[in-house]
Enzyme design. Structure first.
Site, PDB file in Angstrom:
ATOM      1  N   GLY A 178       5.050  -3.250   6.128  1.00  0.00           N
ATOM      2  CA  GLY A 178       4.703  -2.551   7.433  1.00  0.00           C
ATOM      3  C   GLY A 178       5.932  -2.761   8.538  1.00  0.00           C
ATOM      4  O   GLY A 178       6.151  -2.100   9.314  1.00  0.00           O
ATOM      5  N   ASP A 179       6.541  -4.012   8.610  1.00  0.00           N
ATOM      6  CA  ASP A 179       7.539  -4.412   9.469  1.00  0.00           C
ATOM      7  C   ASP A 179       8.744  -3.526   9.234  1.00  0.00           C
ATOM      8  O   ASP A 179       9.507  -3.017  10.095  1.00  0.00           O
ATOM      9  CB  ASP A 179       7.945  -5.815   9.256  1.00  0.00           C
ATOM     10  N   GLY A 204      -0.052   6.430   2.758  1.00  0.00           N
ATOM     11  CA  GLY A 204       1.032   7.062   3.603  1.00  0.00           C
ATOM     12  C   GLY A 204       0.869   6.446   5.208  1.00  0.00           C
ATOM     13  O   GLY A 204       0.354   5.244   5.200  1.00  0.00           O
ATOM     14  N   GLY A 239      -1.452   1.884   3.757  1.00  0.00           N
ATOM     15  CA  GLY A 239      -0.907   1.675   2.710  1.00  0.00           C
ATOM     16  C   GLY A 239      -0.679   2.518   1.813  1.00  0.00           C
ATOM     17  O   GLY A 239       0.352   3.439   2.004  1.00  0.00           O
ATOM     18  N   ALA A 240      -1.130   2.403   0.525  1.00  0.00           N
ATOM     19  CA  ALA A 240      -0.601   3.434  -0.514  1.00  0.00           C
ATOM     20  C   ALA A 240      -0.768   4.772  -0.393  1.00  0.00           C
ATOM     21  O   ALA A 240       0.054   5.914  -0.729  1.00  0.00           O
ATOM     22  CB  ALA A 240      -1.180   3.136  -1.667  1.00  0.00           C
ATOM     23  N   SER A 291      -0.117   2.591   9.524  1.00  0.00           N
ATOM     24  CA  SER A 291      -0.068   2.417   8.368  1.00  0.00           C
ATOM     25  C   SER A 291      -1.327   2.494   7.299  1.00  0.00           C
ATOM     26  O   SER A 291      -2.204   1.647   7.830  1.00  0.00           O
ATOM     27  CB  SER A 291       0.914   1.072   7.941  1.00  0.00           C
TER      28      SER A 291
END
Length: 315
Positions: free
Chosen positions: A251-252, A225, A222-223, A220
């Site tokens: 993220g989960d 992708g 974040g913003a 992951s």
């Protein structure tokens, strides 16, 4: 069925505040109380998608009883492991611009007997699981090698393991070859011991985790992708988000989307990105339902933008 394991669950209280002014009395404009912990959130997202899930977690005291009650109310089968210590309570303060300030309690210390009881409960339910998602930090009393032992036992039982943890626990478990690991950019940087400034840096770090033993890496960013790196290929996925309300559990939710879509390949990555994008637009740690997803906003490509700078570089 997707089985989740949360060794250090929590009762999460989220307050939305106009601004976080240190030393001042803050008046919340909204509040939520949710069962918390990374594996718990995965189960909540799986249940929201209409799929069966069983949550294995140690629970103690009044907070633990409330966590079990809240999970049952969301259609989640709970396999509790009674422990002497009280389940931890966490606090999150969410500001209108999406900034989140979290206070996480340490949680109870598990005894050797409680640790073995946790492993035994997982073994009881593992046979019916398509995936076992092992998520979050380890509580006091469990050594960093505990996840490694769990991965080894699960593989002997023929189960597939998704692991979402960090630090020594992640590195110790890699030798047992988990089927997929899901670090964020900061956890990737920590695992390989160097900063990440671009998507290409993150890809190289994910490939390095594969040399350590991970069969696939779902990273992951974040913003920016998500990356999926496996024997089947390397893919990059992203989605446009209009407004970030809370990134708690995003993220989960992504991991849940990935597993419910089969746990491999570009279609599973697209599902992960859609779930993560939907989650950040919901309050607190609310998990997205199918109605919240916008698959049309998701793009997945094998052409990874190697030189793209990360919005939030990982030190």
């Amino acid at each position: 069925m997707i089985l989740t394991v949360t060794p250090n669950p929590s009762l999460d209280r989220t307050y939305e505040v106009p601004a976080l002014d240190r030393g001042e009395v803050l008046r919340a404009t909204a509040e939520r109380m949710d069962p918390g912990g990374k594996g718990v959130n995965v189960s909540r997202a799986v249940a929201a998608a209409g799929r069966r899930t069983v949550a294995v977690l140690p629970l103690g005291g009044a907070p633990g009883a409330l966590v079990a009650e809240l999970l049952a109310g969301q259609g989640i089968e709970v396999a509790p492991v009674p422990v002497a210590g009280a389940t931890r309570s966490n606090i999150a303060l969410a500001e209108p611009d999406g900034t989140l300030t979290k206070i996480n309690a340490p949680g109870p210390e598990l005894t050797p007997v409680e640790s073995q009881s946790l492993l035994s409960t997982i073994r009881t339910h593992a046979g019916a699981a398509a995936w076992i998602a092992c998520c979050g930090s380890l509580p006091r009393g469990l050594a960093p090698e505990w996840y490694a032992e769990l991965v080894a036992r699960a593989h002997l039982a023929g189960a597939r393991i998704a692991l979402d943890t960090s630090g020594p626990s992640l590195l110790a478990a890699l030798r047992e070859r988990p089927d997929v690991v899901k670090p964020n950019a900061e956890e990737l940087a920590q695992a390989v011991g160097r900063p990440l400034a671009t998507v290409g840096d993150a890809l190289k770090a994910a490939e390095e985790l594969r040399t350590y033993g991970a069969r696939a890496v779902l990273a992951s960013l974040g913003a920016d992708g998500q990356l999926l790196v496996s024997d089947a290929g390397t893919y990059f996925g992203a989605a446009a988000v209009t407004a970030v309300r809370s990134n708690v559990g995003a993220g989960d939710a992504s991991l849940a989307g990935f597993l419910t879509a089969g746990g491999e390949g570009p279609d599973a990555l697209a599902s992960a990105v859609a779930h993560g994008a939907a989650a950040v637009q919901l309050p607190g740690s609310v998990m997205p339902s199918p109605a919240d997803l916008d698959p049309a906003a998701v793009t997945v490509t094998a052409d990874v933008p190697m030189d793209r700078p990360l919005t939030e570089p990982a030190p």
